[in-house]
Design a protein around this motif. Sequence first.
Motif, PDB file in Angstrom:
ATOM      1  N   ARG A  88      10.437   5.935 -13.904  1.00 27.55           N
ATOM      2  CA  ARG A  88       9.568   4.762 -14.042  1.00 27.55           C
ATOM      3  C   ARG A  88       8.539   4.750 -12.898  1.00 27.55           C
ATOM      4  O   ARG A  88       8.309   3.741 -12.245  1.00 27.55           O
ATOM      5  N   GLU A  89       7.891   5.884 -12.679  1.00 30.03           N
ATOM      6  CA  GLU A  89       6.998   6.010 -11.533  1.00 30.03           C
ATOM      7  C   GLU A  89       5.668   5.287 -11.750  1.00 30.03           C
ATOM      8  O   GLU A  89       5.096   5.323 -12.839  1.00 30.03           O
ATOM      9  N   GLN A  90       5.224   4.642 -10.705  1.00 30.98           N
ATOM     10  CA  GLN A  90       3.849   4.164 -10.599  1.00 30.98           C
ATOM     11  C   GLN A  90       3.304   4.666  -9.273  1.00 30.98           C
ATOM     12  O   GLN A  90       4.050   4.747  -8.280  1.00 30.98           O
ATOM     13  N   ARG A  91       2.002   4.992  -9.231  1.00 33.70           N
ATOM     14  CA  ARG A  91       1.384   5.455  -7.989  1.00 33.70           C
ATOM     15  C   ARG A  91       0.123   4.645  -7.726  1.00 33.70           C
ATOM     16  O   ARG A  91      -0.626   4.321  -8.657  1.00 33.70           O
ATOM     17  N   LEU A  92      -0.103   4.355  -6.458  1.00 29.56           N
ATOM     18  CA  LEU A  92      -1.313   3.660  -6.068  1.00 29.56           C
ATOM     19  C   LEU A  92      -1.780   4.170  -4.719  1.00 29.56           C
ATOM     20  O   LEU A  92      -0.999   4.717  -3.936  1.00 29.56           O
ATOM     21  N   ASN A  93      -3.077   4.019  -4.490  1.00 30.26           N
ATOM     22  CA  ASN A  93      -3.578   4.222  -3.143  1.00 30.26           C
ATOM     23  C   ASN A  93      -3.660   2.858  -2.467  1.00 30.26           C
ATOM     24  O   ASN A  93      -3.597   1.821  -3.129  1.00 30.26           O
ATOM     25  N   LEU A  94      -3.770   2.852  -1.153  1.00 29.60           N
ATOM     26  CA  LEU A  94      -3.730   1.605  -0.404  1.00 29.60           C
ATOM     27  C   LEU A  94      -5.126   1.178   0.015  1.00 29.60           C
ATOM     28  O   LEU A  94      -6.056   1.982   0.071  1.00 29.60           O
ATOM     29  N   TRP A  95      -5.268  -0.088   0.311  1.00 31.61           N
ATOM     30  CA  TRP A  95      -6.560  -0.659   0.705  1.00 31.61           C
ATOM     31  C   TRP A  95      -6.747  -0.622   2.218  1.00 31.61           C
ATOM     32  O   TRP A  95      -7.602  -1.293   2.777  1.00 31.61           O
ATOM     33  N   PHE A  96      -5.954   0.211   2.895  1.00 30.24           N
ATOM     34  CA  PHE A  96      -6.048   0.408   4.342  1.00 30.24           C
ATOM     35  C   PHE A  96      -5.511   1.797   4.654  1.00 30.24           C
ATOM     36  O   PHE A  96      -4.909   2.451   3.796  1.00 30.24           O
ATOM     37  N   ASP A  97      -5.724   2.249   5.879  1.00 30.09           N
ATOM     38  CA  ASP A  97      -5.181   3.531   6.327  1.00 30.09           C
ATOM     39  C   ASP A  97      -3.791   3.277   6.907  1.00 30.09           C
ATOM     40  O   ASP A  97      -3.664   2.687   7.983  1.00 30.09           O
ATOM     41  N   PRO A  98      -2.730   3.702   6.217  1.00 32.51           N
ATOM     42  CA  PRO A  98      -1.373   3.387   6.655  1.00 32.51           C
ATOM     43  C   PRO A  98      -0.906   4.189   7.863  1.00 32.51           C
ATOM     44  O   PRO A  98       0.221   4.003   8.320  1.00 32.51           O
ATOM     45  N   THR A  99      -1.761   5.097   8.360  1.00 31.20           N
ATOM     46  CA  THR A  99      -1.407   5.908   9.539  1.00 31.20           C
ATOM     47  C   THR A  99      -1.942   5.311  10.823  1.00 31.20           C
ATOM     48  O   THR A  99      -1.571   5.753  11.909  1.00 31.20           O
ATOM     49  N   LYS A 100      -2.826   4.318  10.729  1.00 29.14           N
ATOM     50  CA  LYS A 100      -3.492   3.777  11.922  1.00 29.14           C
ATOM     51  C   LYS A 100      -2.678   2.698  12.615  1.00 29.14           C
ATOM     52  O   LYS A 100      -2.810   2.471  13.813  1.00 29.14           O
ATOM     53  N   ASP A 101      -1.886   1.975  11.846  1.00 29.75           N
ATOM     54  CA  ASP A 101      -1.133   0.858  12.410  1.00 29.75           C
ATOM     55  C   ASP A 101       0.091   0.595  11.539  1.00 29.75           C
ATOM     56  O   ASP A 101       0.244   1.183  10.462  1.00 29.75           O
ATOM     57  N   PHE A 102       0.948  -0.308  12.006  1.00 28.98           N
ATOM     58  CA  PHE A 102       2.123  -0.693  11.238  1.00 28.98           C
ATOM     59  C   PHE A 102       1.722  -1.651  10.117  1.00 28.98           C
ATOM     60  O   PHE A 102       0.911  -2.556  10.319  1.00 28.98           O
ATOM     61  N   HIS A 103       2.315  -1.435   8.947  1.00 31.53           N
ATOM     62  CA  HIS A 103       2.145  -2.348   7.821  1.00 31.53           C
ATOM     63  C   HIS A 103       3.521  -2.642   7.228  1.00 31.53           C
ATOM     64  O   HIS A 103       4.448  -1.834   7.333  1.00 31.53           O
ATOM     65  N   SER A 104       3.624  -3.793   6.612  1.00 29.89           N
ATOM     66  CA  SER A 104       4.898  -4.280   6.094  1.00 29.89           C
ATOM     67  C   SER A 104       5.121  -3.815   4.655  1.00 29.89           C
ATOM     68  O   SER A 104       4.233  -3.941   3.807  1.00 29.89           O
ATOM     69  N   TYR A 105       6.320  -3.291   4.406  1.00 31.03           N
ATOM     70  CA  TYR A 105       6.733  -2.884   3.065  1.00 31.03           C
ATOM     71  C   TYR A 105       8.054  -3.583   2.764  1.00 31.03           C
ATOM     72  O   TYR A 105       8.990  -3.534   3.581  1.00 31.03           O
ATOM     73  N   ALA A 106       8.129  -4.260   1.636  1.00 28.45           N
ATOM     74  CA  ALA A 106       9.301  -5.082   1.346  1.00 28.45           C
ATOM     75  C   ALA A 106       9.704  -4.957  -0.113  1.00 28.45           C
ATOM     76  O   ALA A 106       8.876  -4.690  -0.996  1.00 28.45           O
ATOM     77  N   ILE A 107      10.991  -5.172  -0.348  1.00 29.56           N
ATOM     78  CA  ILE A 107      11.552  -5.250  -1.694  1.00 29.56           C
ATOM     79  C   ILE A 107      12.259  -6.594  -1.804  1.00 29.56           C
ATOM     80  O   ILE A 107      13.146  -6.909  -0.995  1.00 29.56           O
ATOM     81  N   PHE A 108      11.838  -7.402  -2.761  1.00 24.68           N
ATOM     82  CA  PHE A 108      12.475  -8.692  -3.041  1.00 24.68           C
ATOM     83  C   PHE A 108      13.176  -8.579  -4.391  1.00 24.68           C
ATOM     84  O   PHE A 108      12.607  -8.079  -5.360  1.00 24.68           O
ATOM     85  N   TRP A 109      14.408  -9.097  -4.439  1.00 32.01           N
ATOM     86  CA  TRP A 109      15.260  -8.849  -5.609  1.00 32.01           C
ATOM     87  C   TRP A 109      16.090 -10.085  -5.899  1.00 32.01           C
ATOM     88  O   TRP A 109      16.778 -10.616  -5.013  1.00 32.01           O
ATOM     89  N   ASN A 110      16.001 -10.569  -7.122  1.00 30.96           N
ATOM     90  CA  ASN A 110      16.931 -11.608  -7.574  1.00 30.96           C
ATOM     91  C   ASN A 110      17.332 -11.310  -9.016  1.00 30.96           C
ATOM     92  O   ASN A 110      17.108 -10.209  -9.504  1.00 30.96           O
ATOM     93  N   GLN A 111      17.944 -12.273  -9.676  1.00 30.30           N
ATOM     94  CA  GLN A 111      18.433 -12.018 -11.031  1.00 30.30           C
ATOM     95  C   GLN A 111      17.321 -12.018 -12.074  1.00 30.30           C
ATOM     96  O   GLN A 111      17.565 -11.663 -13.231  1.00 30.30           O
ATOM     97  N   ARG A 112      16.109 -12.375 -11.658  1.00 30.47           N
ATOM     98  CA  ARG A 112      14.987 -12.454 -12.593  1.00 30.47           C
ATOM     99  C   ARG A 112      14.000 -11.295 -12.467  1.00 30.47           C
ATOM    100  O   ARG A 112      13.340 -10.936 -13.437  1.00 30.47           O
ATOM    101  N   GLN A 113      13.896 -10.719 -11.258  1.00 32.60           N
ATOM    102  CA  GLN A 113      12.851  -9.728 -11.047  1.00 32.60           C
ATOM    103  C   GLN A 113      13.110  -8.925  -9.775  1.00 32.60           C
ATOM    104  O   GLN A 113      13.852  -9.345  -8.885  1.00 32.60           O
ATOM    105  N   VAL A 114      12.478  -7.751  -9.719  1.00 31.27           N
ATOM    106  CA  VAL A 114      12.379  -6.945  -8.513  1.00 31.27           C
ATOM    107  C   VAL A 114      10.889  -6.860  -8.183  1.00 31.27           C
ATOM    108  O   VAL A 114      10.086  -6.509  -9.055  1.00 31.27           O
TER     109      VAL A 114
END
Length: 291
Positions: free
Chosen positions: A125-151
């Motif tokens: 179930r792959e999706q691919r995207l490019n980012l709207w910033f350079d992820p190598t220049k600084d720290f950015h937040s990546y999160a997974i939120f999960w409940n019984q309705r959605q991921v």
Amino acid sequence: MANRAAILTIFAAFAMVGLVSSSKFDALFQPSWAFDHFTNEGEVVHMRLDNHSGAGFSSKSKYLFGKVTVQIKLVAGDSAGTVTAFYMSSEGPYHNEFDFEFLGNKTGEPYLVQTNVYVNGVGNREQRLNLWFDPTKDFHSYAIFWNQRQVVFLVDETPVRVHSNLEHKGIPFPKDQAMGVYSSIWNADDWATQGGLVKTDWSHAPFVASYTGFEINACACPGEVAAADIRKRCSSSAERRYWWDEPTVSELNLHQSHQLVWVRANHMVYDYCSDTARFPATPAECEHHRH
């Protein structure tokens, strides 16, 4: 605006029974392989890949429902062939898994972020995207939120993917298996960059990914909890109310929905739902997902 404020209030309400929260790596995680490829500098952890080994870490506990977050600064320069992953996974042949995979590229070319969802051992179930910033220049937040309705997959709190519960359509949803939280960096030049055409240039090694801001605000499931009791333990009841079961986080709010539409329109470069070569018959969940 009021609804958005309510969402933020709920997401901030982490001081509740059954939750784990910490910004310290050692409180939540431990190296899982190639210990000598780790460097810990106070609040920042570095993992490196060279032509001998990559490295990985894993959470000390497993979780069912909630939110896991880490801030990552990805490999700078020529990162072609490398993959840095941040993901959740249960165990066994019928495991569930939620993946962020950051696919390195040649210097000056954008990183691609691949997300994937496994349910009962079935991925693709792959999706691919490019980012709207350079992820190598600084720290950015990546999160997974999960409940019984959605991921929900989030980048700097912007939703980039939603996998909804469509059990009413006969489509399985991951809601019964506790999952560990993991990250790793490894060489995948057989597929990661331009389909494997661009190989890893080891003269640029070591390739270093850096991490900080570790947070797990989720329901911890000790190993002694029976599988049949895991969902009951982490679902709201008359005795307790968990923040991930609140109605305000049962689906994206209007602002988040607009953000997701923007990401899909401007940054998505591949969606398995549109790949008729791989899937002549559109996957069932693609017919029903609203996003």
